[in-house]
Design a protein around this motif. Structure first.
Motif, PDB file in Angstrom:
ATOM      1  N   LYS A 175      44.298 -19.450 -19.759  1.00 46.80           N
ATOM      2  CA  LYS A 175      45.678 -19.513 -20.273  1.00 46.80           C
ATOM      3  C   LYS A 175      45.955 -20.850 -20.955  1.00 46.80           C
ATOM      4  N   VAL A 176      45.008 -21.259 -21.817  1.00 50.33           N
ATOM      5  CA  VAL A 176      45.140 -22.485 -22.605  1.00 50.33           C
ATOM      6  C   VAL A 176      44.744 -22.178 -24.048  1.00 50.33           C
ATOM      7  N   LYS A 177      44.881 -23.164 -24.928  1.00 47.67           N
ATOM      8  CA  LYS A 177      44.489 -23.003 -26.327  1.00 47.67           C
ATOM      9  C   LYS A 177      42.976 -23.109 -26.480  1.00 47.67           C
ATOM     10  N   GLN A 180      34.020 -34.810 -19.716  1.00 47.69           N
ATOM     11  CA  GLN A 180      33.107 -34.870 -18.576  1.00 47.69           C
ATOM     12  C   GLN A 180      33.152 -36.230 -17.887  1.00 47.69           C
ATOM     13  N   LYS A 181      33.361 -37.302 -18.657  1.00 50.13           N
ATOM     14  CA  LYS A 181      33.491 -38.636 -18.069  1.00 50.13           C
ATOM     15  C   LYS A 181      34.792 -38.789 -17.293  1.00 50.13           C
ATOM     16  N   ARG A 182      35.839 -38.097 -17.720  1.00 53.30           N
ATOM     17  CA  ARG A 182      37.153 -38.226 -17.093  1.00 53.30           C
ATOM     18  C   ARG A 182      37.292 -37.399 -15.818  1.00 53.30           C
ATOM     19  N   ARG A 187      33.504 -27.237 -16.528  1.00 53.44           N
ATOM     20  CA  ARG A 187      32.484 -27.581 -17.518  1.00 53.44           C
ATOM     21  C   ARG A 187      32.319 -26.383 -18.433  1.00 53.44           C
ATOM     22  N   VAL A 188      32.251 -26.638 -19.717  1.00 51.70           N
ATOM     23  CA  VAL A 188      32.004 -25.587 -20.699  1.00 51.70           C
ATOM     24  C   VAL A 188      30.734 -25.937 -21.446  1.00 51.70           C
ATOM     25  N   ILE A 189      29.824 -24.985 -21.492  1.00 48.17           N
ATOM     26  CA  ILE A 189      28.524 -25.188 -22.133  1.00 48.17           C
ATOM     27  C   ILE A 189      28.284 -24.063 -23.127  1.00 48.17           C
ATOM     28  N   PHE A 197      37.597 -29.013 -25.931  1.00 48.25           N
ATOM     29  CA  PHE A 197      37.683 -30.341 -25.321  1.00 48.25           C
ATOM     30  C   PHE A 197      36.941 -30.378 -23.988  1.00 48.25           C
ATOM     31  N   TYR A 198      37.000 -29.287 -23.221  1.00 47.56           N
ATOM     32  CA  TYR A 198      36.276 -29.222 -21.949  1.00 47.56           C
ATOM     33  C   TYR A 198      34.768 -29.393 -22.149  1.00 47.56           C
ATOM     34  N   ALA A 199      34.272 -29.107 -23.339  1.00 43.28           N
ATOM     35  CA  ALA A 199      32.834 -29.204 -23.619  1.00 43.28           C
ATOM     36  C   ALA A 199      32.404 -30.595 -24.082  1.00 43.28           C
TER      37      ALA A 199
END
Length: 55
Positions: free
Chosen positions: A26-28, A41-43, A50-52, A34-36
């Motif tokens: 339920k996001v854009k 990942q540092k934050r 995680r998105v791969i 951005f998740y990828a």
């Protein structure tokens, strides 16, 4: 069309296109991209989302 896998920690949540993952969370679509990124990942911890890209 590219497919992506979304994990939360070691658990696989969903595999699909950016649009499918965005609807699932339920996001854009931009948020899923951005998740990828290495910045996201540092934050977050290893237990975060995680998105791969799956080729």
């Amino acid at each position: 069309m590219a497919e992506y896998a979304m994990y939360k920690g070691d658990d696989l949540l969903i595999i699909g296109t950016l649009t499918e993952l965005a609807e699932f969370q339920k996001v854009k679509r931009e948020t899923i991209l951005f998740y990828a990124t290495p910045t996201y990942q540092k934050r977050t911890t290893d237990k975060g989302l995680r998105v791969i890209r799956v080729d």
